[in-house]
Design a protein around this motif. Structure first.
Motif, PDB file in Angstrom:
ATOM      1  N   THR A  22       0.833  -1.207   0.000  1.00 17.53           N
ATOM      2  CA  THR A  22       0.000   0.000   0.000  1.00 17.53           C
ATOM      3  C   THR A  22       0.868   1.258   0.000  1.00 17.53           C
ATOM      4  OG1 THR A  22      -1.749  -1.165   1.215  1.00 17.53           O
ATOM      5  CG2 THR A  22      -1.819   1.235   1.248  1.00 17.53           C
ATOM      6  N   ALA A  23       1.856   1.277   0.872  1.00 19.07           N
ATOM      7  CA  ALA A  23       2.754   2.435   0.956  1.00 19.07           C
ATOM      8  C   ALA A  23       3.526   2.642  -0.335  1.00 19.07           C
ATOM      9  CB  ALA A  23       3.712   2.264   2.126  1.00 19.07           C
ATOM     10  N   ALA A  60      -8.193  -3.542  -3.178  1.00 18.67           N
ATOM     11  CA  ALA A  60      -8.968  -2.329  -3.457  1.00 18.67           C
ATOM     12  C   ALA A  60      -8.309  -1.116  -2.798  1.00 18.67           C
ATOM     13  CB  ALA A  60     -10.400  -2.501  -2.959  1.00 18.67           C
ATOM     14  N   ILE A  61      -7.883  -1.280  -1.544  1.00 16.73           N
ATOM     15  CA  ILE A  61      -7.225  -0.177  -0.838  1.00 16.73           C
ATOM     16  C   ILE A  61      -5.887   0.153  -1.491  1.00 16.73           C
ATOM     17  CG2 ILE A  61      -6.118   0.444   1.358  1.00 16.73           C
ATOM     18  CD1 ILE A  61      -8.421  -1.121   2.741  1.00 16.73           C
ATOM     19  N   GLN A  62      -5.167  -0.873  -1.927  1.00 21.44           N
ATOM     20  CA  GLN A  62      -3.895  -0.631  -2.623  1.00 21.44           C
ATOM     21  C   GLN A  62      -4.116   0.111  -3.935  1.00 21.44           C
ATOM     22  OE1 GLN A  62      -2.505  -4.665  -2.772  1.00 21.44           O
ATOM     23  NE2 GLN A  62      -1.676  -4.621  -0.688  1.00 21.44           N
ATOM     24  N   ALA A  63      -5.207  -0.189  -4.627  1.00 21.13           N
ATOM     25  CA  ALA A  63      -5.526   0.539  -5.855  1.00 21.13           C
ATOM     26  C   ALA A  63      -5.804   2.007  -5.553  1.00 21.13           C
ATOM     27  CB  ALA A  63      -6.722  -0.097  -6.557  1.00 21.13           C
ATOM     28  N   PRO A 234      -7.640  -0.910   7.332  1.00 19.49           N
ATOM     29  CA  PRO A 234      -8.107  -2.239   7.738  1.00 19.49           C
ATOM     30  C   PRO A 234      -7.078  -3.331   7.485  1.00 19.49           C
ATOM     31  CG  PRO A 234      -9.804  -1.095   6.499  1.00 19.49           C
ATOM     32  CD  PRO A 234      -8.554  -0.275   6.370  1.00 19.49           C
ATOM     33  N   ASP A 235      -6.941  -4.245   8.458  1.00 18.26           N
ATOM     34  CA  ASP A 235      -6.087  -5.417   8.311  1.00 18.26           C
ATOM     35  C   ASP A 235      -6.878  -6.533   7.646  1.00 18.26           C
ATOM     36  OD1 ASP A 235      -3.685  -4.529   9.636  1.00 18.26           O
ATOM     37  OD2 ASP A 235      -4.807  -4.608  11.506  1.00 18.26           O
ATOM     38  N   GLU A 236      -6.134  -7.551   7.162  1.00 20.59           N
ATOM     39  CA  GLU A 236      -6.795  -8.753   6.681  1.00 20.59           C
ATOM     40  C   GLU A 236      -7.337  -9.528   7.885  1.00 20.59           C
ATOM     41  OE1 GLU A 236      -7.630  -9.389   3.863  1.00 20.59           O
ATOM     42  OE2 GLU A 236      -6.179  -8.779   2.363  1.00 20.59           O
TER      43      GLU A 236
END
Length: 281
Positions: A22-23, A60-63, A234-236
């Motif tokens: 993500t970062a 989705a969050i990474q996108a 959010p974590d997995e």
């Protein structure tokens, strides 16, 4: 055009693969690159539901971090646990069938699963400058290594350099790194270009003797030490009994974007970005 690739793998589940990807998506997007995340196989009860597809919310969050459209090929295989070793399998965002773990490994993973994962990755590589791949669990789970389509098979397929991340807060990080490498095939060991130590508390200088020994044993460098930080992403749910629920409202997305910036800024200050840029093949 074929994109440059980088893969983040971990010494265990919960090591920090998802947050590091993500970062990096945000950092490289800030650099002006067209970036996309990719995880061939993900297991999660919590998903992102698009107009006509469903994928892991992590991708989705990474996108969102990469400032790109959320599309199903970012997570071609999603397993939603049903209990008793059964999962509902989604392929490119569409429900495929319910399967027992035994059948998934023996009848799906190395056929339909691997084929769809490669096809999805090929599509992303054609339309992006950089694709950041995320592994699953550990690449050294020797009991199921032959069926693993989320780690070294994908790195080898796109000839991607690999960064191995470990959670030092749990303890045993140096042994986990050395042990993980030892259990990999020689050709896969060569793909690993360095390590990131995650969730560290305290003065990083006390780790330097350990880093020197690690370099002597593996001939690979530590390229960053990320502190244990607070952030609201959010974590997995595979590691948490009560993962955070998400409502994809405009207000939440603005909050999420600020959290991603906070995470990206912290990571950028604590890893060697020049080395990472140099790894992009």
């Amino acid at each position: 055009m074929t994109a440059k690739t980088l893969m983040i793998q971990g010494t265990s589940s919960g090591a920090g693969k998802t947050t590091l990807v993500t970062a990096l998506c945000r950092i490289l997007s800030d650099d002006g690159y067209k970036v996309a995340p990719f995880k061939s196989q993900n297991m999660s009860s919590y998903s992102y539901i698009g107009k006509d597809f469903e994928i892991s919310r992590a991708q989705a969050i990474q996108a969102i971090a990469a400032r790109t459209k959320i599309i199903p090929i970012m997570n071609p295989i999603l397993l939603k646990p049903l209990g008793n070793y059964k999962s509902e399998i989604f392929v490119n965002g569409v429900s495929y069938r319910k399967m027992h773990a035994r059948d998934y490994y023996k009848k799906f993973a190395l056929s339909t699963g691997l084929e769809q994962s490669k096809n999805a990755l090929d599509q992303l590589l054609k339309v992006n400058d950089i694709v950041i791949l995320e592994g699953a669990g550990s690449p050294a789970e020797i009991n199921i290594q032959r069926y693993d389509i989320a780690n070294m098979r994908m790195a080898e397929y796109c000839r991607s350099p690999v960064i191995l991340v470990t959670d030092i807060d749990k303890g045993g990080s140096f042994a986990s790194i050395v042990g993980t490498l030892a259990l990999l095939d020689k050709k896969h060991q060569k793909l690993v270009k360095g390590f990131v130590i995650n969730k560290f508390r305290g003065d990083v200088t006390i780790l330097q003797p350990g880093y020197s020994v690690l370099k002597k044993k593996t001939m690979k460098p530590v390229i960053g030490t990320i502190p244990l930080i607070e952030f609201d992403i959010p974590d997995e749910d595979s590691l948490h009994a009560n993962p955070k629920q998400v409502s994809w409202t405009k207000k939440y997305l603005l909050t999420l974007d600020r959290e991603i910036d906070h995470l990206a800024n912290t990571v950028k200050k604590n890893i060697d970005i020049k080395k990472i840029r140099g790894m992009l093949n």
